[in-house]
Design an enzyme around this catalytic site. Structure first.
Site, mmCIF file in Angstrom:
data_model
loop_
_atom_site.group_PDB
_atom_site.id
_atom_site.type_symbol
_atom_site.label_atom_id
_atom_site.label_comp_id
_atom_site.label_asym_id
_atom_site.label_seq_id
_atom_site.Cartn_x
_atom_site.Cartn_y
_atom_site.Cartn_z
ATOM 1 C CG ASP A 108 31.355 54.987 17.644
ATOM 2 O OD1 ASP A 108 31.163 54.367 16.582
ATOM 3 O OD2 ASP A 108 32.089 54.564 18.553
ATOM 4 C CG HIS A 130 32.442 52.323 14.281
ATOM 5 N ND1 HIS A 130 32.187 52.091 15.613
ATOM 6 C CD2 HIS A 130 32.732 51.094 13.751
ATOM 7 C CE1 HIS A 130 32.303 50.798 15.882
ATOM 8 N NE2 HIS A 130 32.636 50.180 14.774
ATOM 9 C CB SER A 161 34.395 47.736 15.882
ATOM 10 O OG SER A 161 33.086 47.430 15.454
#
Length: 349
Positions: free
Chosen positions: A296, A323, A152
């Site tokens: 995701d 995610h 991320s």
């Protein structure tokens, strides 16, 4: 005849017994070395080290914790957020030690276990890159052993670090992060948002338009309808304790300044709003693994494309993941990640 057979059988038993004992001894020695802190300066703290970081606002300390010993493989974990914590990676404990992989938990400046200076001056991508470099030096990581894993926001940071300091890297892992915030915004608004029940998406959009982000209803809608589909695909009551702990420890000041309030793209004056490194990906020549997941918040097709743009890229697809695919597609995630690290170590990729 029976006498000779008996002698050979006994000798064979001892011979095979010796091989088995030697193998067990080798395995025990490897395990002992992996868990041995006796020659390390962080033995007293069990691997925890507070590393001083020089900034334009003075010196601060960041929290790190090393697990295991492997002189050839050391993986530094960059958490997301910004302002999240290392706690999202505690699942690595279930996989890396059995493979002999050394890894380092790390809370970036501003995160829960590290110093949290006031003001926004330090929350820039460029300064975070220099922080990672100072951590690398303090931990004696180099091109012969240093793998950088970023997920991320940590993926953004890993890309930025590689573009400036890739000569220090042995391998790079970009997990669950696109190379363009504008394209992430489009994916969130045009693909993910419409997947929500229309009434839910409409209510979320209304709250965002009114900038009523403190409204408890906003978090309620996101947690129930968005997070359980695209952040961690489990019912909220089944989320791992360490994930709940990490969310509790999130520093909203850092998060909002860089990421913004919205969960459907980066909006407002958030500093990452225009970040885009698509054109620079070919400059990354170090072996690179890009990890994408079907569910995701980031477009898995974009991340597959990223793996074709770096010079030595590889793609890991998690068909059941979101995610945090280190939890909801754990077997796929760790099998592919470990294989990549070992292949780079062997020089086969």
């Amino acid at each position: 005849m029976n006498k000779y057979f008996l002698i050979f059988a006994v000798l064979g038993f001892f011979a095979f017994g010796c091989v088995s004992t030697d193998k067990k001894t080798d395995e025990s020695e490897t395990l002992r070395n992996y868990l041995d802190f006796s020659q390390r300066d962080d033995q007293f703290t069990g691997g925890v080290k507070m590393i001083p970081i020089s900034t334009e606002k003075g010196e601060f300390k960041v929290w790190t914790k090393r697990v295991g010993n492997n002189p050839k493989i050391k993986v530094l974990l960059l958490h997301g957020g910004p302002g999240m914590t290392h706690e999202i990676y505690e699942s690595f404990d279930g996989y890396f030690p059995s493979e002999g992989i050394e890894y380092i938990y790390y809370d970036q400046l501003g995160s829960y276990y590290s110093d949290q200076p006031e003001g926004d001056e330090l929350w820039t991508t460029e300064r975070f890159v220099e922080e990672v470099e100072q951590v690398r030096q303090a931990l004696n990581l180099d091109k012969d052993n240093f793998y950088l894993f970023g997920q991320s926001w940590g993926g953004i940071l890993a890309i930025e670090y590689a573009l400036k300091y890739q000569n220090n890297l042995k391998g790079l892992i970009i997990s669950n992060m696109m190379a363009s915030i504008p394209e992430y915004n489009s994916y969130a608004q045009e693909v993910l948002g419409p997947k929500l029940p229309p009434a839910v998406f409409s209510e979320i959009q209304e709250i965002e338009a009114n900038q009523d982000f403190e409204n408890p209803r906003y978090e309620e809608l996101l947690m129930e309808h968005h997070y359980t589909e695209h952040v961690l695909r489990m019912p909220l009551e089944e989320w791992p304790e360490n994930i709940n702990r990490a969310f509790k420890h999130l520093n909203p000041k850092v998060y909002v300044h860089m990421q913004g309030y919205s969960e459907f793209g980066i909006t407002g004056n958030a500093t990452l709003k225009e970040w885009d490194r698509k054109a620079d990906l070919p400059k990354i020549t170090v072996p690179t693994l890009v990890i994408g997941a079907e569910h995701d918040t980031m477009d898995p097709k974009h991340m597959e494309w990223m793996s074709t743009q770096v010079k030595n890229g590889h793609y890991l697809y998690c068909p059941n993941g979101s995610h945090l695919s280190q939890y909801d597609d754990q077997k796929t995630f760790f099998k592919g990640l470990i294989q990549f690290v070992k292949d780079v170590d062997k020089g086969t990729i």
